[in-house]
Design a protein around this motif. Structure first.
Motif, PDB file in Angstrom:
ATOM      1  N   GLY A 158      28.922 -10.996 -48.139  1.00  0.00           N
ATOM      2  CA  GLY A 158      28.628  -9.688 -48.582  1.00  0.00           C
ATOM      3  C   GLY A 158      27.969  -9.732 -49.986  1.00  0.00           C
ATOM      4  N   GLY A 159      27.419  -8.632 -50.453  1.00  0.00           N
ATOM      5  CA  GLY A 159      26.902  -8.309 -51.607  1.00  0.00           C
ATOM      6  C   GLY A 159      25.302  -8.506 -51.372  1.00  0.00           C
ATOM      7  N   ASP A 160      24.578  -8.427 -52.028  1.00  0.00           N
ATOM      8  CA  ASP A 160      23.214  -8.619 -52.198  1.00  0.00           C
ATOM      9  C   ASP A 160      22.629 -10.204 -51.980  1.00  0.00           C
ATOM     10  OD1 ASP A 160      22.655  -5.579 -52.451  1.00  0.00           O
ATOM     11  OD2 ASP A 160      22.454  -6.003 -54.685  1.00  0.00           O
ATOM     12  N   PRO A 161      21.747 -10.393 -51.014  1.00  0.00           N
ATOM     13  CA  PRO A 161      21.186 -11.751 -51.109  1.00  0.00           C
ATOM     14  C   PRO A 161      20.495 -12.198 -52.389  1.00  0.00           C
ATOM     15  CG  PRO A 161      19.809 -10.326 -49.630  1.00  0.00           C
ATOM     16  CD  PRO A 161      21.049  -9.421 -50.250  1.00  0.00           C
ATOM     17  N   VAL A 162      20.640 -13.397 -52.531  1.00  0.00           N
ATOM     18  CA  VAL A 162      19.977 -14.124 -53.731  1.00  0.00           C
ATOM     19  C   VAL A 162      18.753 -14.802 -53.336  1.00  0.00           C
ATOM     20  CG1 VAL A 162      20.327 -15.607 -55.778  1.00  0.00           C
ATOM     21  CG2 VAL A 162      22.162 -14.016 -55.145  1.00  0.00           C
ATOM     22  N   PRO A 163      17.468 -14.648 -53.585  1.00  0.00           N
ATOM     23  CA  PRO A 163      16.260 -15.228 -53.126  1.00  0.00           C
ATOM     24  C   PRO A 163      16.574 -16.859 -53.755  1.00  0.00           C
ATOM     25  CG  PRO A 163      15.581 -13.345 -54.155  1.00  0.00           C
ATOM     26  CD  PRO A 163      16.948 -13.506 -54.199  1.00  0.00           C
ATOM     27  N   THR A 164      16.554 -17.823 -52.854  1.00  0.00           N
ATOM     28  CA  THR A 164      16.631 -19.059 -53.327  1.00  0.00           C
ATOM     29  C   THR A 164      15.597 -19.985 -52.616  1.00  0.00           C
ATOM     30  OG1 THR A 164      19.175 -18.647 -53.184  1.00  0.00           O
ATOM     31  CG2 THR A 164      18.638 -20.929 -53.184  1.00  0.00           C
ATOM     32  N   ILE A 165      15.522 -21.139 -53.381  1.00  0.00           N
ATOM     33  CA  ILE A 165      14.375 -22.298 -52.767  1.00  0.00           C
ATOM     34  C   ILE A 165      15.481 -23.316 -52.092  1.00  0.00           C
ATOM     35  CG2 ILE A 165      12.711 -23.733 -53.250  1.00  0.00           C
ATOM     36  CD1 ILE A 165      11.794 -20.904 -53.302  1.00  0.00           C
ATOM     37  N   GLU A 178      33.934 -42.899 -41.442  1.00  0.00           N
ATOM     38  CA  GLU A 178      33.289 -42.543 -40.173  1.00  0.00           C
ATOM     39  C   GLU A 178      32.326 -41.545 -39.941  1.00  0.00           C
ATOM     40  OE1 GLU A 178      36.149 -42.241 -37.021  1.00  0.00           O
ATOM     41  OE2 GLU A 178      36.975 -44.356 -37.315  1.00  0.00           O
ATOM     42  N   THR A 179      31.891 -40.876 -41.081  1.00  0.00           N
ATOM     43  CA  THR A 179      30.915 -40.032 -41.394  1.00  0.00           C
ATOM     44  C   THR A 179      29.616 -40.703 -41.908  1.00  0.00           C
ATOM     45  OG1 THR A 179      32.559 -38.315 -41.415  1.00  0.00           O
ATOM     46  CG2 THR A 179      30.205 -38.019 -42.291  1.00  0.00           C
ATOM     47  N   SER A 180      28.426 -40.611 -41.292  1.00  0.00           N
ATOM     48  CA  SER A 180      27.232 -40.819 -41.883  1.00  0.00           C
ATOM     49  C   SER A 180      26.397 -39.995 -42.533  1.00  0.00           C
ATOM     50  CB  SER A 180      26.428 -41.601 -40.662  1.00  0.00           C
ATOM     51  OG  SER A 180      25.237 -42.172 -41.198  1.00  0.00           O
ATOM     52  N   ILE A 181      26.487 -40.387 -43.905  1.00  0.00           N
ATOM     53  CA  ILE A 181      25.441 -39.127 -44.841  1.00  0.00           C
ATOM     54  C   ILE A 181      24.187 -39.563 -44.558  1.00  0.00           C
ATOM     55  CG2 ILE A 181      25.171 -38.174 -47.135  1.00  0.00           C
ATOM     56  CD1 ILE A 181      27.973 -37.622 -45.764  1.00  0.00           C
ATOM     57  N   VAL A 182      23.155 -38.529 -44.127  1.00  0.00           N
ATOM     58  CA  VAL A 182      21.693 -38.968 -44.122  1.00  0.00           C
ATOM     59  C   VAL A 182      20.848 -38.032 -45.054  1.00  0.00           C
ATOM     60  CG1 VAL A 182      22.239 -39.669 -41.684  1.00  0.00           C
ATOM     61  CG2 VAL A 182      21.497 -37.332 -42.164  1.00  0.00           C
ATOM     62  N   GLY A 183      21.569 -36.929 -45.695  1.00  0.00           N
ATOM     63  CA  GLY A 183      20.468 -36.065 -46.439  1.00  0.00           C
ATOM     64  C   GLY A 183      21.337 -35.498 -47.563  1.00  0.00           C
ATOM     65  N   ILE A 184      20.500 -34.842 -48.392  1.00  0.00           N
ATOM     66  CA  ILE A 184      21.231 -34.069 -49.563  1.00  0.00           C
ATOM     67  C   ILE A 184      20.264 -32.915 -49.532  1.00  0.00           C
ATOM     68  CG2 ILE A 184      19.726 -35.169 -51.327  1.00  0.00           C
ATOM     69  CD1 ILE A 184      22.213 -34.816 -53.202  1.00  0.00           C
ATOM     70  N   ILE A 185      20.852 -31.770 -49.908  1.00  0.00           N
ATOM     71  CA  ILE A 185      20.179 -30.258 -50.019  1.00  0.00           C
ATOM     72  C   ILE A 185      20.707 -29.888 -51.315  1.00  0.00           C
ATOM     73  CG2 ILE A 185      19.938 -28.043 -49.173  1.00  0.00           C
ATOM     74  CD1 ILE A 185      20.653 -29.142 -46.420  1.00  0.00           C
ATOM     75  N   GLY A 186      19.533 -29.278 -52.056  1.00  0.00           N
ATOM     76  CA  GLY A 186      19.660 -28.608 -53.267  1.00  0.00           C
ATOM     77  C   GLY A 186      19.121 -27.140 -53.390  1.00  0.00           C
ATOM     78  N   LEU A 187      19.758 -26.317 -53.959  1.00  0.00           N
ATOM     79  CA  LEU A 187      19.512 -24.745 -53.801  1.00  0.00           C
ATOM     80  C   LEU A 187      19.220 -24.383 -55.205  1.00  0.00           C
ATOM     81  CD1 LEU A 187      21.416 -25.356 -51.232  1.00  0.00           C
ATOM     82  CD2 LEU A 187      21.680 -22.761 -51.360  1.00  0.00           C
ATOM     83  N   ARG A 188      18.417 -23.566 -55.450  1.00  0.00           N
ATOM     84  CA  ARG A 188      17.889 -23.249 -56.685  1.00  0.00           C
ATOM     85  C   ARG A 188      17.286 -21.760 -56.956  1.00  0.00           C
ATOM     86  NH1 ARG A 188      13.655 -24.921 -61.168  1.00  0.00           N
ATOM     87  NH2 ARG A 188      14.746 -25.595 -63.078  1.00  0.00           N
ATOM     88  N   HIS A 189      17.805 -20.787 -57.590  1.00  0.00           N
ATOM     89  CA  HIS A 189      17.524 -19.595 -57.552  1.00  0.00           C
ATOM     90  C   HIS A 189      15.966 -19.340 -57.910  1.00  0.00           C
ATOM     91  CE1 HIS A 189      22.044 -18.016 -58.300  1.00  0.00           C
ATOM     92  NE2 HIS A 189      21.667 -18.694 -57.135  1.00  0.00           N
ATOM     93  N   VAL A 190      15.459 -18.277 -57.146  1.00  0.00           N
ATOM     94  CA  VAL A 190      14.076 -18.341 -57.440  1.00  0.00           C
ATOM     95  C   VAL A 190      13.431 -17.732 -58.729  1.00  0.00           C
ATOM     96  CG1 VAL A 190      11.909 -16.859 -56.843  1.00  0.00           C
ATOM     97  CG2 VAL A 190      13.441 -17.765 -54.972  1.00  0.00           C
ATOM     98  N   ASP A 191      14.522 -17.101 -59.661  1.00  0.00           N
ATOM     99  CA  ASP A 191      14.405 -16.588 -60.597  1.00  0.00           C
ATOM    100  C   ASP A 191      14.242 -17.744 -61.788  1.00  0.00           C
ATOM    101  OD1 ASP A 191      16.761 -17.328 -60.686  1.00  0.00           O
ATOM    102  OD2 ASP A 191      17.506 -15.372 -61.551  1.00  0.00           O
ATOM    103  N   LEU A 192      14.782 -18.846 -61.554  1.00  0.00           N
ATOM    104  CA  LEU A 192      14.759 -19.941 -62.458  1.00  0.00           C
ATOM    105  C   LEU A 192      13.440 -20.838 -62.082  1.00  0.00           C
ATOM    106  CD1 LEU A 192      18.308 -21.575 -61.560  1.00  0.00           C
ATOM    107  CD2 LEU A 192      17.600 -19.965 -63.509  1.00  0.00           C
TER     108      LEU A 192
END
Length: 762
Positions: A158-165, A178-192
């Motif tokens: 809900g709400g307005d979407p926030v443009p993000t990289i 028993e879970t294999s972690i293979v990657g990491i994701i980071g979100l940063r707001h476009v206005d930053l």
């Protein structure tokens, strides 16, 4: 009557020929100017486009560094998890919350090999074909996407979407429960990142943005704009015209090509866009610049060059007219013809020397358009040269009028005592600045006479200025004024200016009052002036019915004597102060004395007017701009790398040095011929491969210096290339250069391109 008709016809024919010559000259100048402006416009616009492309490449580096910094931060965070040896996913998520708070990202996620996302609080089942997961599935170690919400787990919060990289980084796998972690994701707001990723250029007229291969802006979206304006491809589709077509531009962007194209937007504004791809993404930087920016740069250069050209042409036209007028009266006899030839030769030298500075400065301005500090320095020097040329024109006009007897001399009441005090007041700072004492003595029987105050002052100022110029520090100059006993309402005033400066040779004293007379070769400092001051003084004195003479001895000093007869005035002089008020400068009794320091030079050696300038403080101008001695890449043959410039004009020496260093030569300078010989003699064998030799220099002229270099007992002097570089450009000057042992000739003003071309083929 027939003779008169023949003379009239001849004069009319001459006038028509002269008018035709002027029209032809004006047409040639107009054609050359148009060609120059066209060539300059093309060259400046081409340089401006290259500069814009270099700026676009700089933007790419900047954008790439911003992405790399975020990816490196994610990689660092991801690698640290394997070091903590957490045993449960709850521990991992708690640590993820700590890292998220300390990082520059708004949100962090871990990714397992099944495509599941782990936030700081929960696990989300997500399809591996989602764009941000697909990047890892495709085997990409690093990627970045735009995503219009900061919540990857639930897109329907809900709400307005926030443009993000969204930044993704593959890390070395590690197992937890028993879970294999293979990657990491980071979100940063476009206005930053928007302000970091947007670079304005050309005073805000151009800007760089980032778009993806669909034409959507990654940053800098105007949310209030229409769909057409919010998509770069839509913007191009609405344009009036696009070079090579919209489809071609889109195809090249989607193929990650680097290219430049021009287009006209919907408002009719002509634009140039430079496209550059960003590594590890499907993004492109697009720099948009109005074409008017390039035209403005061209106009600035054209305006500056036009001003310089108009000044040069104006001076040349005025001087040419004056030369024609002076030479007309010199065709009656062989003696007059010889005098005209010498006058033209000297005038050519005095004109070409400053013009050489203007041409060189014009070249340097075109080569340093973006360097404001250098441009201001070059324009200041151009102004100085222009003022000198104006002074030269004024002096030539004075000489012309005086020689023609058309110079008006006033006969007004003046007070000689007040006049002498005023001259002293105007000159005392000049003497004080050089450390030369100036004394004034007056023995007047009739202070008030009828004469021309302005021109009497001019004569005295010229003589005193030369005395200051050619008298060394610690020397003395005396101005003595005396009068004869009055007889029949007349009185004769004698002015004597005596110094203990360098003095003159008897040969030069015979020509001291000739136009452009300057004794150059016997003193260390090259004196700057037009060489017309003493000629004007002599003509003024004669016009006022007086005489001027000089006696001098080398290394002892000189004494100039001016004798002026004048009527005694019974009226109150206009230059006399009101009763009860002192004069601006008075002398105690009969004598004034002031000691101080001088302009530059020593006394009585030249016929110059008031002139000042800085003496040369260094015999050597810098080192090498390039330490190599490789062959020219264009000519494929060896060119000289070490050049010696022998030039007594400091500005011309500086300009030549900067030009030659700018194309890769090592340059050293000598202030006179003797110093040039000494520098060659003291240098290693083969060090100086080329010498640029001025001809008119103090101590030793260029011809004698060349002969002395050729006679040195060295293995390299016979093969050393020596070019004459002088404003003396007549055929006899070229013959003298060859006879002296020079290999070639460069006339001033120097054609820089031709000079560099000659050097590159040696």
């Amino acid at each position: 009557m027939n003779k008169l008709a023949a003379v009239s016809l001849k004069n009319t024919t001459n006038q028509r020929l002269l008018l035709s010559a002027f029209i032809l000259a004006a047409a040639i100048i107009a054609i050359l100017t148009a060609a120059f402006v066209y060539h300059t416009t093309e060259e400046v616009e081409s340089n401006a486009l290259r500069n814009a492309q270099e700026l676009a490449d700089h933007d790419i580096d900047f954008f790439q560094s911003q992405l790399d910094a975020r990816w490196d931060e994610l990689a660092s965070i991801g690698s640290e998890f394997a070091l903590y040896h957490d045993t449960t996913m709850a521990d991992v998520q708690s640590r993820l919350a700590i890292e998220q708070q300390a990082s520059s990202f708004n949100t962090l996620y871990l990714v397992d090999d099944a495509g599941n996302l782990y936030s700081t609080t929960m696990l989300a089942k997500t399809a591996s074909d989602n764009p941000y997961i697909a990047q890892l599935a495709l085997g990409l170690d690093r990627s970045a996407l735009r995503y219009d919400t900061d919540e990857l787990i639930d897109d329907n919060i809900g709400g307005d979407p926030v443009p993000t990289i969204v930044y993704t980084v593959r890390i070395n796998p590690y197992d937890v429960e028993e879970t294999s972690i293979v990657g990491i994701i980071g979100l940063r707001h476009v206005d930053l990142v928007q302000e970091h990723l947007r670079i304005e250029c050309y005073n805000g007229q151009g800007s760089s943005t980032v778009v993806d291969n669909h034409g959507d802006y990654v940053v800098n979206i105007d949310t209030d704009a229409s769909d057409t304006e919010a998509n770069f491809f839509g913007l191009l589709a609405s344009a009036r015209s696009v070079e090579d077509g919209v489809d071609s531009v889109i195809e090249r962007i989607q193929a990650n090509k680097a290219f430049t194209f021009s287009w006209v937007n919907a408002d009719g504004k002509k634009m140039v866009s430079i496209v550059r791809p960003i590594n590890n993404t499907d993004w492109q930087t697009v720099m948009a610049i109005p074409e008017a920016v390039f035209s403005e740069q061209s106009m600035r250069v054209i305006t500056m060059t036009t001003i310089v050209l108009v000044s040069i042409v104006g001076v040349v036209v005025v001087l040419a007219a004056l030369v024609f007028r002076v030479s007309r009266s010199a065709v009656k006899a062989e003696a007059d013809a010889q005098a005209r030839s010498e006058f033209l030769s000297n005038m050519s030298h005095e004109i070409r020397t400053p013009l050489n500075g203007l041409v060189g400065l014009n070249y340097l301005m075109r080569e340093n358009l973006e360097d404001d500090r250098k441009m201001r320095d070059y324009l200041t020097k151009s102004s100085t040269i222009t003022q000198y040329l104006l002074s030269l024109v004024n002096d030539i006009l004075d000489v012309s009028k005086l020689q023609a007897g058309k110079f008006d001399i006033a006969h007004d009441p003046i007070n000689l005592s007040v006049l002498i005090d005023a001259v002293y007041a105007m000159q005392r700072d000049t003497f004080a600045n050089k450390g030369v004492s100036l004394s004034v003595s007056k023995q007047l029987t009739s202070e008030c006479i009828l004469s021309d105050e302005t021109h009497v002052k001019q004569v005295l100022m010229n003589i005193l200025s030369n005395a200051a110029k050619f008298t060394d520090k610690g020397g003395a100059v005396a101005l003595r004024v005396s009068q004869s006993e009055p007889a029949d309402g007349m009185v004769t005033t004698t002015f004597e200016v005596e110094d203990n400066g360098c003095g003159m040779d008897p040969e030069f004293m015979e020509h001291i009052f000739d136009p452009f007379a300057q004794e150059r070769n016997k003193i260390k400092t090259s004196q700057k002036g037009t060489g017309l001051g003493m000629s004007i003084s002599s003509l003024l004195v004669k016009q006022m019915g007086g005489t001027i003479s000089v006696r001098s001895k080398r290394n002892v000093g000189s004494c100039f004597t001016v004798v002026l007869p004048a009527p005694i005035s019974d009226k109150r002089p206009c230059n006399e102060p009101p009763l009860g008020k002192p004069a601006a400068q008075t002398c105690d009794g009969k004598t004034c004395d002031q000691a101080g320091a001088a302009v530059d030079g020593g006394a009585g050696g030249t016929g110059d007017k008031v002139d000042s300038g800085a003496g040369r403080t260094s015999n050597k101008v810098g080192g090498a701009a390039s330490g190599t001695s490789e062959t020219s890449s264009e000519a494929g043959r060896k060119r000289p790398t070490h050049i010696l410039v022998a030039e007594d004009n400091e500005l011309n020496a500086t300009i030549l040095t900067e030009i030659l260093r700018g194309v890769g030569y090592s340059v050293e300078c000598a202030a006179d011929g003797q110093e040039a010989v000494h520098m060659v003699e003291e240098s290693p064998i083969g060090y100086f491969e080329l010498v640029l030799m001025d001809v008119q220099m103090p101590i030793m002229n260029g011809y004698d210096a060349t002969r002395a270099i050729r006679k040195l007992d060295r293995d390299d002097t016979d093969d050393m290339v020596i070019f004459a570089c002088t404003a003396n450009t007549f055929k006899e000057d070229r013959d003298l250069a060859i006879e002296a042992g020079m290999n070639g000739f460069l006339g001033k003003p120097v054609n820089v391109e031709e000079m560099i071309r000659k050097f590159s083929t040696l």
